[in-house]
Design a protein around this motif. Structure first.
Motif, PDB file in Angstrom:
ATOM      1  N   THR A  97       4.911  24.627 -21.673  1.00 12.33           N
ATOM      2  CA  THR A  97       5.236  26.039 -21.814  1.00 12.33           C
ATOM      3  C   THR A  97       3.950  26.807 -22.051  1.00 12.33           C
ATOM      4  N   HIS A  98       4.002  28.103 -21.802  1.00 12.72           N
ATOM      5  CA  HIS A  98       2.832  28.925 -22.082  1.00 12.72           C
ATOM      6  C   HIS A  98       2.984  29.614 -23.428  1.00 12.72           C
ATOM      7  N   ASP A 157       0.317  28.008  -9.852  1.00  7.86           N
ATOM      8  CA  ASP A 157      -0.687  27.218  -9.133  1.00  7.86           C
ATOM      9  C   ASP A 157      -0.054  26.305  -8.081  1.00  7.86           C
ATOM     10  N   ARG A 162      -6.473  21.122 -15.231  1.00  8.32           N
ATOM     11  CA  ARG A 162      -7.231  21.809 -14.185  1.00  8.32           C
ATOM     12  C   ARG A 162      -7.870  23.070 -14.719  1.00  8.32           C
ATOM     13  N   HIS A 209      -0.128  20.794 -24.453  1.00  2.00           N
ATOM     14  CA  HIS A 209       0.227  21.432 -23.185  1.00  2.00           C
ATOM     15  C   HIS A 209       1.075  20.506 -22.326  1.00  2.00           C
ATOM     16  N   SER A 242      -3.414  29.606 -17.839  1.00  2.00           N
ATOM     17  CA  SER A 242      -2.223  28.958 -18.375  1.00  2.00           C
ATOM     18  C   SER A 242      -1.214  28.716 -17.256  1.00  2.00           C
ATOM     19  N   ARG A 243      -0.440  27.671 -17.424  1.00  2.42           N
ATOM     20  CA  ARG A 243       0.532  27.292 -16.408  1.00  2.42           C
ATOM     21  C   ARG A 243       1.786  28.124 -16.581  1.00  2.42           C
ATOM     22  N   LEU A 244       1.921  29.151 -15.741  1.00  4.37           N
ATOM     23  CA  LEU A 244       3.061  30.049 -15.841  1.00  4.37           C
ATOM     24  C   LEU A 244       3.927  29.921 -14.614  1.00  4.37           C
ATOM     25  N   ASP A 263       8.088  33.810 -15.487  1.00  7.37           N
ATOM     26  CA  ASP A 263       7.380  34.133 -16.725  1.00  7.37           C
ATOM     27  C   ASP A 263       6.429  35.296 -16.497  1.00  7.37           C
ATOM     28  N   LEU A 264       5.644  35.182 -15.427  1.00 11.16           N
ATOM     29  CA  LEU A 264       4.620  36.188 -15.160  1.00 11.16           C
ATOM     30  C   LEU A 264       5.256  37.565 -15.024  1.00 11.16           C
ATOM     31  N   ARG A 318      -8.926  25.165 -20.033  1.00 11.84           N
ATOM     32  CA  ARG A 318      -8.244  24.074 -20.729  1.00 11.84           C
ATOM     33  C   ARG A 318      -9.170  22.965 -21.183  1.00 11.84           C
ATOM     34  N   ALA A 351      -3.652  35.065 -22.924  1.00 12.11           N
ATOM     35  CA  ALA A 351      -3.870  33.916 -22.051  1.00 12.11           C
ATOM     36  C   ALA A 351      -3.829  34.293 -20.580  1.00 12.11           C
ATOM     37  N   LEU A 352      -3.275  35.467 -20.263  1.00 10.87           N
ATOM     38  CA  LEU A 352      -3.264  35.898 -18.864  1.00 10.87           C
ATOM     39  C   LEU A 352      -4.659  36.251 -18.390  1.00 10.87           C
TER      40      LEU A 352
END
Lengths: 322, 314, 252
Positions: free
Chosen positions: B257-258, C134, B314, B252, C88-90, C94-95, B64, B202-203
């Motif tokens: 959301t992703h 996280d 982070r 973000h 990414s913040r999931l 979602d995952l 990020r 993005a995973l």
């Protein structure tokens, strides 16, 4: 590393520095012949007024920048920072700019003192910032340093723009030694002195590099060592900015090369760091004088390319034998 | 409601754009309107390019805090431009048809960045720290090389490249705006078709590959898109270092959301809003000229540091 | 059936796998065991097409791993890596839904959502589905990744040390669930395990690697002997029968 090899390294440093210094003294637009030094008064004058000071200035600058780079890396405990990428230089410029605006008549020494104080504040700000970063991400530290110095730099540019001092600023941005004459570089001796003083605290810095917990466990007054280190960096940075301008990379490249060659025990490596910094800066200055003779390219620009190539080679080359 | 927030951003962008166009209009209205429209279009397409390229870059680097400009992409563009002037001479450069120069520069840029990325990647595939460091150093080195070439070249040639060195929204070239603007808009809208693919990318490499994504191919294609976007924006106004970081972080934080179908337009609009609102503020309220880029750097950097300290990044 | 022929693999100058020829039967739970650095993860990654095959051939059922398009492989085989750091913040939900990507390419049907929510239930994650990755513990995250792979609904499931970070209840629960998948849904599972007792208790087939070579393979009752294990790990290991089950002791 055995003792004889270290002395070999020291000897190599002295020999190559002497050779570079002689080369530097004999290159330039004006005619100069080392053999006629004592028979031709013009040659002696040239040496004492221009070539000599210029060579000394490059040596002092390189040595003190490289050493302050090492100290910075130990204090932040990150191999990829140096005063130039963590806001120290920009903070020094703020001090200079403020003095130039408010009290243009002050002597150079007072200006330097102001730069030193703002630089000190700048470094403390960065240290405070690096404390709140998650320790799991060491790469954040150099990045935050870049952004922090970018912010300070943008502030400097903005003020300079609004007050028509942009051109004045430009002379600091491209570090070079073409303007160095006797009487205009002597402040750098202070930087040299501070660097030598740092050598006597070398062990303390090495231990401080192991972190606050370990150094306290070993009975080291951590805060005190930090304070000494920050002061050394601030003095060197502000002096170099005031006298020759911005010279990026040196504090980053040289310590990393030396660390790879002979480890991180400062007592052993600090002299080599200083010598290599001095040698590289002088070499770049000579190169900048020769490439487009009789015009000059600032040593800072030359080092930006050369240092970058060396550093990338180090970084990417390491993979091969890893 | 992320969808509502997108609409809100769009409304804000329209309001700021209208204000920018109409505020303080007097005298030769059509002439001024046209001037302002050109500037406004430039601000919007540059914001779009910076926002989209940064989000995409953060997606493929899995980080990020990285942006194309931190990794030296715009410095590379300036170096390529300088080299072109250096080789052709200032006169030859200005004599070439603009379309050819533009296309040539972008092609050179794509080739160079792909070559560099492959080189770096092969050596430090899973070492993000190394990747960043190498990128930063390349950036510094490109800048030094460009300024080296500028030192070596004639002053008259230097004047040709000087304009490219600092970000400025003054004198926008209309042909360039048309070329760069069309490219940017086509790419930015087109990339939305890949939005859900980007979600998987993005995973990270491992998970994306095990979900059947040909990661290397997608990564290369996204890199080309990023490179072209950065080149267009840099060609138009010059380098703006922290705008992308600012826009992507805000996108973000705001969208939470992703999903790239929301993130990409949000980042593009946020960057455009910052530029349009900032320029309006600067020109009309403060009466300052062409220092917007500096202030964006300052505000962007400060905001980023604040977000960082608060643990939002982070 | 997974068949591996003459597989060699090197990282830089270090040879990691030496000429491995091996078949892994369909419809069972196969445990990969062996000391640290034996090449278990490398082998698993090669089978799962996470790394390129350098020499030799791997095929999963009728598909050659090196030449089959990833999309097709992903509908046949799901992978849970040892460590997954996602930037990414999931949320957990979602995952897990991403597991349907190979089938739906991002446009989830009600059927896809039903499978995902079933997976959340199976792996005890329903309460966590709105939490961000996280913000949960390592073990919970591990289970979320297993649930995502489960959602892929593939014939083959490859797991690299999935028991890391799991407490006793969840480790036991996960192994039981995997065994149920094999038994009731006729899936085939390959799993890297460090805990030999889990291998003894749940595996239908064991493959032991040592320094990049296959040390032994076969049914756990036959190959997990005190002698073979002591040689494999170069440490004294005993086996005992307690209540009709093989128990492996090595603590002192």
């Amino acid at each position: 590393m055995s003792g004889s090899r270290i002395y070999g390294a020291y000897a190599l440093c002295i020999v190559s520095l002497t050779a570079l210094a002689l080369l530097s003294v004999s290159i330039g637009v004006a005619q100069f012949d080392l053999r006629q030094l004592f028979t031709n008064p013009a040659d002696l004058e040239l040496l004492l007024l221009s070539r000599g000071p210029r060579t000394l200035a490059a040596l002092l600058t390189g040595a003190s920048l490289a050493v302050s780079g090492v100290i910075m890396q130990l204090l932040v405990r990150n191999k990829f920072v140096e005063p130039g990428t963590t806001g120290a230089t920009e903070a020094a410029m703020i001090g200079l700019l403020v003095v130039t605006l408010l009290a243009p008549g002050w002597p150079i020494f007072a200006k330097m003192l102001a730069a030193c104080i703002t630089s000190l504040i700048g470094i403390l700000g960065f240290l405070a910032l690096s404390r709140v970063l998650p320790p799991t991400q060491p790469l954040l530290v150099p990045l935050v340093g870049l952004i922090y110095s970018g912010v300070l730099g943008a502030g400097v540019t903005f003020v300079a723009f609004q007050t028509d001092l942009l051109q004045y600023l430009g002379t600091w941005l491209n570090g070079g030694f073409s303007g160095v004459l006797a009487g205009r570089y002597e402040l750098l001796w202070i930087a040299g002195g501070v660097t030598i003083a740092a050598y006597f605290a070398a062990d303390r810095f090495t231990v401080a590099g192991l972190g606050p917990t370990t150094s306290r466990a070993l009975g080291l007054p951590y805060r005190q060592v930090m304070a000494i280190g920050v002061t050394v960096i601030a003095i060197v940075t502000s002096l170099v900015v005031v006298t020759v301008g911005l010279l990026p990379f040196i504090g980053l490249v040289v310590p990393n090369i030396v660390s790879r060659l002979m480890g991180d025990n400062l007592r052993r490596s600090l002299p080599v760091v200083a010598a290599m910094g001095a040698g590289l800066v002088l070499f770049c200055d000579i190169l900048g004088r020769v490439i487009r003779y009789p015009y000059e390219i600032p040593a800072g620009t030359v080092f930006g390319i050369l240092g970058g190539i060396i550093f990338l080679w180090l970084l990417l080359g390491r993979r091969r034998n890893a | 409601m992320p969808n509502m927030r997108i609409v809100l951003l769009a409304v804000l962008l329209v309001i700021f754009s209208a204000t920018f166009l109409i505020w303080g209009l007097s005298g030769r209205i059509w002439f001024i309107l046209e001037l302002r429209a050109v500037k406004l279009s430039a601000l919007i397409v540059v914001g779009c390019a910076v926002g989209v390229s940064t989000v995409l870059f953060q997606t493929i680097s899995g980080n990020r805090i990285l942006t194309p400009s931190i990794m030296g992409f715009d410095a590379l563009f300036i170096l390529i431009q300088t080299m072109l002037v250096f080789m052709l001479g200032g006169f030859g450069y200005t004599q070439l048809p603009q379309l050819a120069v533009f296309g040539g520069e972008i092609a050179a840029m794509v080739l160079a960045s792909l070559a560099l990325f492959t080189l770096i990647h092969r050596r430090s595939r899973h070492d993000l720290q190394m990747l960043i460091l190498v990128g930063v150093i390349f950036g510094l080195m490109f800048r030094s090389m460009a300024s080296f070439l500028q030192r070596v070249m004639d002053p008259s040639e230097f004047a040709v490249v000087q304009g490219a060195m600092f970000a400025s929204f003054g004198g926008i070239d209309r042909v360039e705006l048309l070329l760069a603007g069309t490219t940017i808009m086509l790419l930015s809208v087109g990339i939305l078709r890949w939005a859900s693919l980007c979600d998987v990318v993005a995973l990270g490499r491992g998970p994306a590959q095990s979900l059947g994504v040909n990661y290397n191919a997608v990564e290369r294609r996204l890199l080309i898109v990023i490179t072209v976007l950065v080149s267009c924006a840099t060609a138009l106004v010059g380098p703006i270092t922290f705008l992308g970081l600012l826009a992507a972080s805000l996108a973000h934080a705001l969208m939470r959301t992703h999903r790239h179908i929301l993130l990409l337009p949000a980042a593009a609009m946020i960057a455009a809003i910052i530029l349009v609102a900032g320029q309006a503020l600067f020109e009309r309220v403060l009466g300052l000229q062409s220092t917007l880029a500096v202030v964006v750097e300052f505000a962007g950097g400060v905001l980023f540091l604040i977000l960082l300290i608060q643990g939002k990044i982070r | 059936m997974i068949s591996i022929e003459a597989l060699n693999h090197a990282a830089g100058t270090t040879q990691i796998l030496h000429d491995i020829t091996l078949t892994i039967p369909r419809g069972g739970l196969t445990a990969l065991i062996g000391p640290n650095g034996a090449g278990k993860s490398t082998l698993l990654n090669l089978i799962a097409a996470q790394a390129d095959v350098q020499s030799g051939r791997i095929s999963v059922d009728d598909l050659d791993v090196a030449t089959t398009p990833r999309t097709q492989l992903a509908q046949r085989m799901a992978v849970v890596a040892q460590r997954s750091d996602i930037a990414s913040r999931l949320t957990v939900g979602d995952l897990v839904e991403f597991g349907r990507w190979p089938h739906s390419k991002g446009r989830l049907t009600p059927y896809d959502r039903a499978i995902a929510s079933h997976a959340l239930e199976v792996f005890d994650l329903t309460n966590l589905s709105h939490r961000f990755l996280d913000e949960i513990s390592g073990g919970q995250r591990q289970r979320a990744f297993v649930a995502m792979a489960y959602t892929q609904q593939t014939d083959w499931l490859m797991l690299d040390e999935p028991l890391n970070n799991l407490d006793i209840r969840h480790a036991r629960g996960l192994m039981g669930e995997l065994a149920r998948l094999v038994r009731e849904e006729n899936r085939s599972i390959v799993i890297v395990l460090h805990d030999l007792n889990h291998a003894a208790a749940w595996a239908d087939h064991v493959v032991a690697l040592d320094a990049g070579r296959v040390a032994f393979s076969g049914a756990p009752d036959q190959v997990l002997t005190a002698e073979a294990l002591s040689t494999l790990y170069n440490a004294p290991i005993q086996t005992h029968m307690i209540d009709g089950r093989k128990v492996i002791l090595h603590h002192r």
